[in-house]
Design a protein around this motif. Structure first.
Motif, mmCIF file in Angstrom:
data_model
loop_
_atom_site.group_PDB
_atom_site.id
_atom_site.type_symbol
_atom_site.label_atom_id
_atom_site.label_comp_id
_atom_site.label_asym_id
_atom_site.label_seq_id
_atom_site.Cartn_x
_atom_site.Cartn_y
_atom_site.Cartn_z
ATOM 1 N N GLU A 127 18.509 -25.568 -17.064
ATOM 2 C CA GLU A 127 17.954 -25.630 -18.436
ATOM 3 C C GLU A 127 17.690 -26.850 -19.067
ATOM 4 O O GLU A 127 16.566 -27.046 -19.575
ATOM 5 C CB GLU A 127 18.836 -24.650 -19.347
ATOM 6 N N ARG A 156 27.408 -19.179 -16.438
ATOM 7 C CA ARG A 156 26.499 -18.253 -16.817
ATOM 8 C C ARG A 156 26.498 -16.890 -15.918
ATOM 9 O O ARG A 156 26.431 -17.182 -14.818
ATOM 10 C CB ARG A 156 25.170 -18.950 -16.856
ATOM 11 N N ARG A 157 26.266 -15.872 -16.655
ATOM 12 C CA ARG A 157 26.407 -14.587 -15.995
ATOM 13 C C ARG A 157 24.901 -14.249 -15.342
ATOM 14 O O ARG A 157 24.090 -13.503 -15.688
ATOM 15 C CB ARG A 157 26.623 -13.525 -16.880
ATOM 16 N N THR A 158 24.323 -15.210 -14.356
ATOM 17 C CA THR A 158 23.253 -15.006 -13.778
ATOM 18 C C THR A 158 23.552 -15.533 -12.444
ATOM 19 O O THR A 158 24.517 -15.877 -12.035
ATOM 20 C CB THR A 158 21.978 -16.184 -14.660
ATOM 21 N N PRO A 159 22.431 -15.029 -11.475
ATOM 22 C CA PRO A 159 22.820 -15.614 -10.099
ATOM 23 C C PRO A 159 23.110 -16.907 -9.892
ATOM 24 O O PRO A 159 22.638 -17.795 -10.457
ATOM 25 C CB PRO A 159 21.418 -15.210 -9.258
ATOM 26 N N ARG A 161 25.619 -18.184 -11.018
ATOM 27 C CA ARG A 161 26.772 -18.421 -12.072
ATOM 28 C C ARG A 161 26.771 -20.173 -12.003
ATOM 29 O O ARG A 161 27.821 -20.709 -11.958
ATOM 30 C CB ARG A 161 28.409 -18.048 -11.271
ATOM 31 N N ASP A 218 26.550 -14.311 -22.687
ATOM 32 C CA ASP A 218 26.332 -14.437 -21.338
ATOM 33 C C ASP A 218 27.200 -15.399 -20.574
ATOM 34 O O ASP A 218 26.763 -15.845 -19.570
ATOM 35 C CB ASP A 218 24.766 -14.517 -21.122
#
Length: 240
Positions: A127, A156-159, A161, A218
């Motif tokens: 980001e 972060r709770r995204t692919p 992490r 998140d």
């Protein structure tokens, strides 16, 4: 008054406190808080003070009184995050300049990354790169972490992490901020010449979080396994 050969100066009471048991107790709590903050190398939190002051002490009232006592002194009591610390009065900082250690200046890239983290936290490296428009080296973030101004917050709770970054109380202390919401806004930045007066009409500065210590919806907290993976914790040795 003398004690063990040393002269002891009694803590001064306000006129309204004299002869008032509650006032005397408050004054004594102020003395105790003064000693605790003075002896600490780090800002002292309300929780830490409450644990060491007499039960039932109104910590906020005690620190408000202590702040008033030092308001016009060479040393002031300042709020840093959720804690308090003694610092040289701002108008006397020039007296310390000749003894100050010369610090290595941060690169332009590091300053840009620091500003992005401060205003956009929690933020990931990807980001940060998206906002800057260029790749951000790991060394730049490592440098900011070495200063103590930036920390790893969570995942972060995204692919994948990715790790999220945020600022620390040391960042607030260095830049003279009580809390992250005291960061300058767009008008202040323009007034200081840090932003062009011809910025796009839709340009906006994000509102920093009200409590940067709280994880966002998140984010997951860093676990011991995460810290081991990131090289921040020595791997545990288990017997087979």
């Amino acid at each position: 008054m003398k004690e063990n050969g040393a002269t002891i100066i009694p803590f001064a009471l306000d006129a309204e406190d004299e002869g008032n048991e509650a006032g005397v107790e408050l004054a004594e709590a102020v003395r105790m808080a003064e000693a605790i903050v003075f002896a600490s190398a780090e800002p002292v939190s309300a929780k830490a003070l409450a644990a060491r002051l007499p039960d039932g002490t109104d910590v906020r009232a005690v620190m408000a009184r202590l702040h008033g006592l030092y308001e016009h002194r060479g040393v002031n009591l300042v709020t840093i995050g959720d804690g308090w610390a003694f610092r040289t009065a701002g108008d006397l900082a020039f007296l310390m300049s000749r003894d100050a250690v010369q610090q290595k200046k941060l690169s332009r890239a590091a300053l840009e990354v620091l500003a992005i983290i401060a205003y956009h936290q929690p933020v990931t490296r990807a980001e940060i790169e998206e906002i800057r428009g260029v790749e951000t080296s790991k060394g730049t973030i490592d440098t900011l972490m070495e200063t103590g101004w930036v920390r790893m917050r969570g995942r972060r709770r995204t692919p994948g992490r990715p790790v999220t970054y945020g600022t620390t109380d040391a960042f607030l202390d260095h830049f003279g901020l009580e809390e992250i919401r005291d960061l300058p806004g767009i008008d202040e930045l323009k007034g200081a010449g840090l932003l062009s007066s011809r910025m796009p009409s839709n340009f906006a500065i994000p509102q920093p979080p009200s409590d940067p210590d709280l994880l966002s919806d998140d984010e997951d907290p860093l676990t011991d396994l995460d810290l081991e993976e990131l090289g921040l914790l020595t791997p545990r040795i288990t017997d087979d």
